[in-house]
Structures are given as C-alpha cells and as structure tokens.
Design an enzyme around this catalytic site. Structure first.
Site, short mmCIF file in Angstrom:
data_model
loop_
_atom_site.label_atom_id
_atom_site.label_comp_id
_atom_site.label_asym_id
_atom_site.label_seq_id
_atom_site.Cartn_x
_atom_site.Cartn_y
_atom_site.Cartn_z
N LEU A 101 0.82 -1.21 0.00
CA LEU A 101 0.00 0.00 0.00
C LEU A 101 0.86 1.26 0.00
CD1 LEU A 101 -2.30 -1.67 2.59
CD2 LEU A 101 -3.04 -1.06 0.28
N PRO A 102 0.28 2.37 -0.46
CA PRO A 102 1.13 3.55 -0.67
C PRO A 102 1.58 4.29 0.59
CG PRO A 102 -1.12 3.96 -1.45
CD PRO A 102 -1.05 2.52 -1.07
N THR A 139 6.07 0.73 2.11
CA THR A 139 7.14 1.48 2.77
C THR A 139 6.48 2.51 3.68
OG1 THR A 139 8.71 1.20 0.98
CG2 THR A 139 9.05 3.08 2.42
N LYS A 190 8.95 11.26 -0.39
CA LYS A 190 8.16 10.53 0.61
C LYS A 190 9.09 9.74 1.56
CE LYS A 190 5.58 6.38 1.33
NZ LYS A 190 5.40 5.02 0.77
N ASN A 240 -2.89 4.13 4.74
CA ASN A 240 -3.56 3.07 4.01
C ASN A 240 -3.30 1.71 4.68
OD1 ASN A 240 -2.47 4.95 1.32
ND2 ASN A 240 -4.64 4.66 1.72
N LYS A 271 15.38 0.02 4.77
CA LYS A 271 15.03 0.68 3.51
C LYS A 271 15.19 2.19 3.62
CE LYS A 271 11.90 1.53 -0.14
NZ LYS A 271 10.62 1.34 -0.80
#
Lengths: 336, 336, 336, 336
Positions: free
Chosen positions: A103-104, A134, A284, A108, A209
């Site tokens: 999911l973004p 992420t 982001k 979400n 990450k």
C-alpha cells in the site's frame, strides 16, 4: 474505554517502543497451525503499479490468490485470470492465512489492518501477515503489536527496486520480524524477489530501507553537485565520472545510475529522466527518514537538507521525473 | 619586483580566467629543447609528509634529485643519501629542467614559483614544472600563465591517496595541462603513483581532485548519518552495512572505509580514527570546493553544508582524527 | 470496532485533517449551560515549572482550583494553600467545568484527555478545556474532535515566555478554537498572561507558536553566525550589534537577547547562558515544526537545518543552557 | 608593470593579513597637506545606478566633480551639468585629492586603483580615497596598503540602502580606516547618506556590511519559511505577521519588509517583487560572506545555506526580483 485507545499513533508509539526494545514473543503454538507446505491461497491487498506484477509472480509460482483493492478496477485483470476477488481486507483474512499487503502510505496500511473491515476483523490465529508497503517503522511496530494480540504474526518487508524489478521478480525484500518466521516469509517473497534479507526485529525492514534511501538521496545529490561543479570547471563529464569511479568518490549514483546525460546508457538521465524512481517517491521516503530521525533524536544534517531539496523539486515541476533529475535542477544557468 | 607580479590571487584570476576560456598555446619550440630521454636530475621542492616518500620513489627509479625545502631539516635525510640540496627554488630551477612541487597551500605554491627566489627567477626555457600541491584551480591557471611567459610548461597534478600510498608508490595523479606534455609528466609521476590520469587543460587536475573529495565528504557524512540512524532504529551495524553495500546506498565510504567501529578491519574506524585522511585536510579541500563553486556560481547545497560540518569538527577536537570520525561526532548521545 | 479506532495518531490525523479544512461546528446549546459569571472552581492539570506559577496566578485572581499532577509532590504546595487535590484527570473533570492542562509532550496531553482515567471519562457537557501544552497542531485538532463528541469545547492555547513571565503573569497565549468561546478562555488566560491572541481555528495557536519559535531559532543562529564572523573580521561586538540593530539585520535576537557575552546586560549570554529558554526545549519545538512541515509538504530549508543544529547542541553538552548559547557552540576555535 | 603588482587577490591577502593584525600606521604629515576646508573638486569614479545619484548629491552640496566611468555614456549627463569628465582614474587623481569610488566588484575596484591608468599612477600625497564598493574586506585591506605606500589614505565605506536611498541622500555608510581621518570622510559621505558609522580599522566597513546582509538573508528566508508554514497550517498571513512582530520571531524582514503579498503596503512583495534589493546582489554579498568565513575558518551553517538558496533562485528566474521573493520561490505548490 475506546477513547483512550484512540489517540496513540505514530508519535506515541515511537516513544513507547523506544522503551520496549524487545519485540513481543510470538505465540508459537498458534503459528504452527498455519498451512505452509502446500500451495494454499495467498491473500494480496493492494494491486497498484507494484502490487500488480508482484501478485502475478505469485500466481506464476502456483499460488492461488484472494485479492482486494480499494479500486475494483485494479482487481479486474486478476478476476479474468480466475483469481478470487473479495470485497474487503477482512474477507481476505477470512479466506487466506498468508496475506501480503502493498500500500502507498502508513495510513492506508493502518486502514487495511485495523479499519472497520480490516484484516484484524477476521484474521485467523497463526496467520502470517506480511506488509511490503514502505511506511514509518514505528507504525509497523504498532501494527505488529495489534496483530500479535490476535494470535497472528506480522512482518514488515518493504521492497527495493522499481516496477521493472517487480515484473521480472528481481525485487529486494528487507524483512523485519520474528526470526523463526523468516523461512515462511521467504517462501512467498522469494517468488517475487531475488534477494530476501533478514534485518532483525519488526520495523527493521523499514529501517533498512529508509536508511538506504536516505544515503542514496544524499549521494545522488552529491554526485549531481560534483559533476556540475566539475563541468563548470572545465572537465569532460565522461572523464570526470571515470575518475570518480576509480577513486573514493565512487558510489552507486556515479557508477551505475549517473545523473548526467551522455555519461551512461540505459539510465533515466539518458532518457530525459523518464522512468526510474520518481522524485515524489524519494521525497516521501526522506519524509519517513526525517520522522524517524526526529523521534530517535538522531542528527541527519545532510539527510534533512536532501529532504528539503527533493521537496522543492516536487514543487518546481520535477515530481514525475526520476530522482536523478536533481542534476538538471541544479544545472540551470543563472540568467540576467 | 617580478615576484610581486606573481601574487595575483584566486579572486582575481577566477574572474579573469572565466573570460578567457581557452588556455594559452604552449611554446612548443622551447619545450622540445628539454632533456627527457636520460635520467637527468629532477628538482623536488617540498619534502613534507607526502613529498618525502614521493621523492624517495623517484630516487629508487634512478633519478638524481635537486631538492629544496623551507625547513632545512626536511632535506637532511636526502643529503645523507647523496642528493643535492640547494638553498632556494630558483637554485633548483637553475640545475634541473624538470621540477616537482609538493606544498601545503596556494600561497606556498605561489611563493615557490613567483617569490623573490622563486622558480621563475631562473627557470630554463622548455622546463617542465609539475605542481602536485592541492590548491585552487584558479591559482594553477594563473601560475601556468606566468610559467608560459618564461617559455616553460606548467602542469597541475594533485594526488589522491595518503602517506601510505605515497610510500608504496600507489598514488593517483590527476593531471591538467597541455596534452602533448602528458607523456613527459607521466614518465616521472609513474614512478610515484600507480594511476596517472589526464584530465584536460591546466586546472582540471585540481578540479577533478576537488570534485572527488567533495563527493567523498558528502557520502562519508551521509554514510555516518544513515548508519547512526539505522543503529538507533535497532539495526545491527554490520548487517546494515551489508544491506547498503548490496543496494543503491553503496559507496566507497560504506563498502571500503566504513566509519562505524566494528564493521570493518584495517580502516581508521577500527583504530580510534587514527591515521587516514585528517579532518583538517578535508576541511581545507572543501574550502577549495566552496571557493570554486562561488566563483563559477555552481550550487553545492550538500557540499557547502559538508564544508561547515568539517569546519565545526575541527573546532570540536576532531582536527587530527580521520575524516570518518564524523560518525563519532554525530553519534554522541543527548544527555540531560 | 475498537481496533479500528486505535491506529490513528499523528501521522493519520495530519492527512485526515488536511482533507477536512473546516473545524467541526460546536454544540452551542451544551456550551451555554457552563458556568461563567461567578468564580467557580477551575481545574488545573500539570503543575510543573510552568504550570505551578500559572495556577498560582489563577488563585490570586480568586479562582478556587481542582488540581492534579502525575507527581503527587507537585500538588503538595497547593494542598497546603487549601486547594483541592484529586487523583486523576477524570476526577478534575467531574468537579470543574473549566480545565487548563499544561503538559510537556503530545503523549502526556493525549493521556490526560483520553487515558483510562482521562478528562473525557467524566467531562461534563459544555465544559471548556484549554490545553496550554506545546504539542503537534495535528494532535490538538484530534483532541478537539474527541472533546467535541462529548459535547464540550477544546481550545489550544500554548504560551510564549518562560518561568519568569509565568510568575509575573506576563505570558503570551496564542489561542486556537471556536471564536465564540474566545471570551470565555480570555477570562482565565488573562489572569496568567498579558497577551491573549486569538489565532483562528483549533490548532492555529500551536501553529503560531511553532512558526514563531522556528523563526526565532533561525534568527538566533543567524545572529550568532553574523556576530562571530564579524568579530573574527575585526569588528568590536558591541559596535557590530549596534550597527545590525540600526540596519536591516535587526531582529529580536540581536536587539533584545544578544547571544554574545558583554554586549547586553540581563540576558542569558551575560550569565554564562544560565536561565532563559533551554536548548532542549528549542530542539523539541523545532521537531514539531519539522513534523508539521513534512506533513504539509512545506519546504523549510533553514528551519530544518536549525533543528539539526539544536539537536547536535543537545548532544554536545548544551542541553541545559539557554538557546542563545549557539554563539558559544559556533565560537570555539579550531585547535591543532 | 607596476599595475600588475596590484592584482594580488583575495586568497593571498587573506592569509597575508591574518598574520599582520595591525593595520599600517598612516603617514599623518602627508595627510595634513590635503585640502579640506573649502569645496575643492571631488573625484568620483563609477557612475552606475548607485554612483549616479550619489554624485548628484555631492554637486547639490556644492562640490565640483571630476568624474570617470568606463562607459562614457554614464558621464554624459554630468558633462551637460558642467562637471569635468576625464579619461582615466589616473586623471581623476591628478585633479582631485578626495576621490570616491563606487564599483560593482572587487576586480573593478582593483583595476580602478592599481590598473595601468589607475588612481595610484598619479595620486597625490595626502589624498583621501574612499571606496564605497561592496567588496571582499581582504581586498580592501590590500588596497589600503598600496595606497599607504603612496602616502595617501584609503577608507572602505560600503553603503546600505538602495537606489531610492541614494537619490534621497539617505544611505548608511559603514566606514573602515584610520580613525583620525573619519571626520574628513564624514564631510563627504554626510552629503550622500543620513548615517555614517565608524566601524574600525580598514576592512571593517565591508565586514559590517557583509555581516548585516548575511543576517538579513537568513532572517528573510526564515520569515518566508515561517510565514509559508503558518499559512499552510491555517493561519491568516496578516495575523501571523502581527503575532511574530509582537513576539521573539520579530525581525526587520517580518515587521518592515514582509515578504508575503497582502501583509504590508509599499514593499516589494506588494508590487510583484519589483524594485528593492535584487536577488543577484544578495547572492553576490553572500558570496563575499562565504569567502570571508572560509578564510577566517568561521562556521556559517545557515549563512552558507542561504547563499546556496539565493544562488539557486538566480538560476530559476528570480535574479531580477527583490530578494524577498524567496517567499514566492518556496511557496510554489507541489503538483502531480
């Protein structure tokens, strides 16, 4: 009672978890009851640009899918392929005991897990829930805690690599969670990626990450600045790249993904910065790094400035270009 | 009187040269008269930490030396070895038609070439003057112009690699100057380094070095920030380094010279940041990058901040530590 | 159901509220039933360094208090004065329909309002709840929403001014909330401060404070950098301050709170940076600015770097000094 | 030949002067012979946007002028007014023993004083040479030294205030040089400015201006960031400005020259950022601050970033706008 539950969120969980360094012990008895040996259906929630090819790779490896996406159109292609489409994350959880979410944003993910019709509403004891979104590692930790309360297992497994790698099954997964469950996660993630790396307790997949992408942003901007300065001082760009790459300035951004048009083939800078990893996505991820740094009181002087630079680029028309377009952003000449 | 001509400095030459993009043509007739084939004496000015082992490598290759250093003690060792010590740069120029200079700052280089008893006072037509100091490329260009007026040839050839590489003859030389003279320079520089790279017109050797070191500083600080953030988020340092090195965050600072103690052996971080490339030297090189960026109006957002960070470290007791100690600088915990 | 409530928090509310720009309408009928004319008891939660003198000023104006603090010792002084001490925020809410909260962090505020024994457990319809803590405006908005559900009114009213201003009743309050309720808030806040400024909808009090303090941090560091540079260039500090203050560099940090020892009397720089506004508190406020900027995608290049600088200072022994000690931090000379 | 002596530039002089902290003693005997009482002709070199109205104010006070500009057209207007136009700085020096220079860059100033037909070629003993250009303080110091060798007096007197202030005679002059000569300088400068401030030894006039403008740039960007963040958080811009101006965030950029359109009248932000102090000029002054900071090893973290921000703005179409347009630069919304 409900009210008190309400207001914990990222800010709270950061502080909370920083005091509870040990992840909660998993309920192994429950876990063991999960189906693993045969190719039972796998749930997949979030069939966007990345989720779509990832899910397809699972089907190629013979896994039947139970799928859900907030946009019904995103499911149509899978329906035509004979996969089962359901109408909520809860319904996925009712039918599958291994679920992957892609999911973004944090919000979400939180909605998919804990919303009115979220996974947790019908999750089976012992289920394995893998979130490849992420998001803020503090949110991952909090989700893990809620999942654990239901007797299930949560792992964060964000990916590195773009749509191309998702299609070819060459993603890298960075996985955080109970080590005993890593093999189970690997069985599925290995169908979608060529590298599946165990990083430690829940949240460390996200942490790895975020740290990688922050360093990537810093060295990309650094490469762009150094190349631009060198060119203005009279150096040939190809020669300068060659010198950097045989010296201590060498980095992935200089030797594999050089941001200067004409230096390398097959990279976004050779194609007007089309494709690749968008500036908006980098902004982001840097926002997540910033949040994590603020909550852990870690100084990130360059990371913080890199965040602001990508933020500005998003506002100056670079949002859809590859993040290496920072070279173009810096290169513009002063005019009078 | 002529000496004073020489001290035109960076600010002037920058502007001046920015209007004269073409380097002056070399007087080839004069150049051809220089001795090159046999091992005639080579002049060496500046026998410091770097110059000393460099000069020794020239003697090992059979070149007799004519040497000078402002500190007579620095010459003693060579005198004992039978090399000829003279009392000024001018005297070196009188006795040798190939001269290497290795000096700490722009001003020392300007003095050695154009001072009252500088090289130019007695330089022979056709001499080859190679400056291996790391200085402002604008100063290199100006020196080149003055040297050319005397019918001689100037090349800038700053080095990369520290005292260890100087001793083992493994330096990298980045060379700027007339391409026809590169072979002549290579004959000498090849005795002291394993890489001799032609970079373009005069000043581009300096430019290449400055750009490399700016990118190096940026990626080192970036690596330190990313490693520190990751550790605070719960990642094991060795594992995080491994993940970065197989991902897009990979850089020389992460895979060859990791700043976190315990991650690698044989690097300064494994030895309390002793040895290596000092913070003061990095601050100096970043100052040169800053000057070059200001004069060419090149934006260096991260480079500029990296400069300030190393500047602060010099003031906080890190001046003599290796530049990877920025990890230690950032790591300190908040205390209350 | 409860589960879905859970995971909203700062990250969520930011995004949520950015889509709901209009604050919810207040239940005016309920509000009107609140006592306002006479000096009925006022609740006060949080009797720390700031809360203590603020509460005392309320008693001086004749308001009986119902007080609570997590540390019972903090209440003792008030008990001796005859004020009523209770054992939870809920108990305060049961006995008072006007409550002021003054707490150190977002999480403490959330706990006080929505915890197991929080205010919302027993809040009366129409109560006026004023939070003077400095917290994330997104959290204020979320608290307001929950309070509204109970038929009560929430206002954020963070203060500017330190312990001295709290004692003398000279604080500035920046107030966000329904404008109709501002007069009611002013009645109480006017007992503790000389300025009570209405800023707009809920959260704007926090926003105003955060913006002010971010600009303050930037101009303080800027003043310190300019003074330090000027001194090193040979200027007398007092003269330089005078010049700045009659020119366009003038700011509160240069003309009212100059960070250079010897320039002004009666400021922390004249007293070894004791007293004043601590570096840790400034770092906290800059963290809130950073969070707000990230969530609203507002570029804050200098604000972000100022945050990192105060973060570093906290780790280098400056945490308890006044925030103007950044001059001392920057001033340290390079040593070799 | 002597002219070439002159072009020693910033890099050299910085280091040179840092070792010679004491300014050279002035030859007072020579100085005394200069005419001061009556209105003898005053030389004026550099009749650009600023120089033109400044020179006119001198004529209004009854001083005959001897003028020179590299662009003959710039002199025409004065010729028509009956002032004497000559063909070189040397010719000015031959005819006037008080000279004011107003030039755009260090290199122009160096040329005017020490060029082939520069002032020093024909300067009379005891002349007073006042340079109102904004240049590197290190260059001012070097010019002073050369002027002193000729038995004349040099003072640096850069101005603050733009074309409007130049016209109305309301400039501020920051003057560096021998204190005994300040009264003589004041006689002339007072005709062109309302404030003439003595700053100390030669170079401190420049230093004061550079420090002021660096702090100005920092607080302007800070104000723009704070206003933009506040607006995005829901605050009304006028109200926010009012709050800042009564609080510790107050600065000249917030209360006198607010960068947000609609907040104030009569400032560039009310007129699409036309007029005022151009972004290019601010970038130039920040470059001087950067040079001075590098050479004195003074950390300027925010100053350095401010420099880079104005550098970028120059490349993004803001070069001719007032420097408060940084608000517009930051404000642009992200688009997708």
């Amino acid at each position: 009672m409900a009210a008190s539950l309400w207001f914990r969120g990222a800010a709270f969980s950061r502080r909370y978890w920083s005091r509870r360094l040990q992840p909660p012990a998993t309920n192994l008895a429950a876990v063991c009851s999960r189906s693993m040996a045969s190719k039972t259906p796998v749930g997949f929630i979030g069939l966007g640009n990345m989720g779509n090819p990832m899910a397809k790779n699972l089907t190629k490896h013979g896994y039947p899918l139970i799928i859900y996406d907030v946009f019904p159109d995103a499911c149509k292609e899978f329906q035509d392929l004979g996969e089962q489409v359901v109408s909520s994350p809860a319904d996925v959880a009712e039918r599958a005991d291994r679920i992957i979410t892609m999911l973004p944003t944090s919000i979400n993910a939180v909605e998919a897990y804990t919303g009115t019709n979220g996974i947790l509403k019908k999750v089976k004891k012992g289920s394995l829930l893998i979130d490849s979104s992420t998001i803020d590692p503090a949110v991952s930790k909090e989700l893990a805690k809620e999942v654990e309360k239901m007797g299930a297992v949560f792992m964060d497994a964000p990916v590195s690599g773009g749509v191309g790698a998702a299609r070819s099954g060459n993603l890298t997964f960075m996985v955080g969670g109970v080590e005993d469950e890593f093999a189970a996660a690997q069985e599925l993630l290995g169908c979608m990626g060529s590298n599946v790396v165990y990083c430690g307790a829940v949240g460390t997949g996200q942490a790895a990450k975020i740290c990688n992408n922050m360093l990537l942003a810093i060295s990309m901007i650094g490469t762009a600045e150094a190349m631009n300065l060198g060119i203005r001082l009279g150096l040939d760009p190809k020669l300068l790249a060659k010198i950097l790459n045989m010296s201590s300035g060498r980095c992935w951004s200089s030797d594999t993904y050089n941001p200067v048009p004409g230096v390398m083939d097959g990279v976004p800078s050779a194609n007007n910065y089309q494709g690749g990893f968008g500036t908006t996505l980098m902004a982001k991820d840097l926002g997540l790094a910033q949040d994590s740094a603020t909550s852990t009181k870690s100084p990130i002087l360059l990371g913080s400035l890199a965040h602001q630079i990508y933020r500005m680029m998003c506002a100056k028309g670079y949002s859809k270009k590859d993040f290496s377009s920072v070279f173009q952003f810096l290169r513009e000449e002063e005019t009078f």
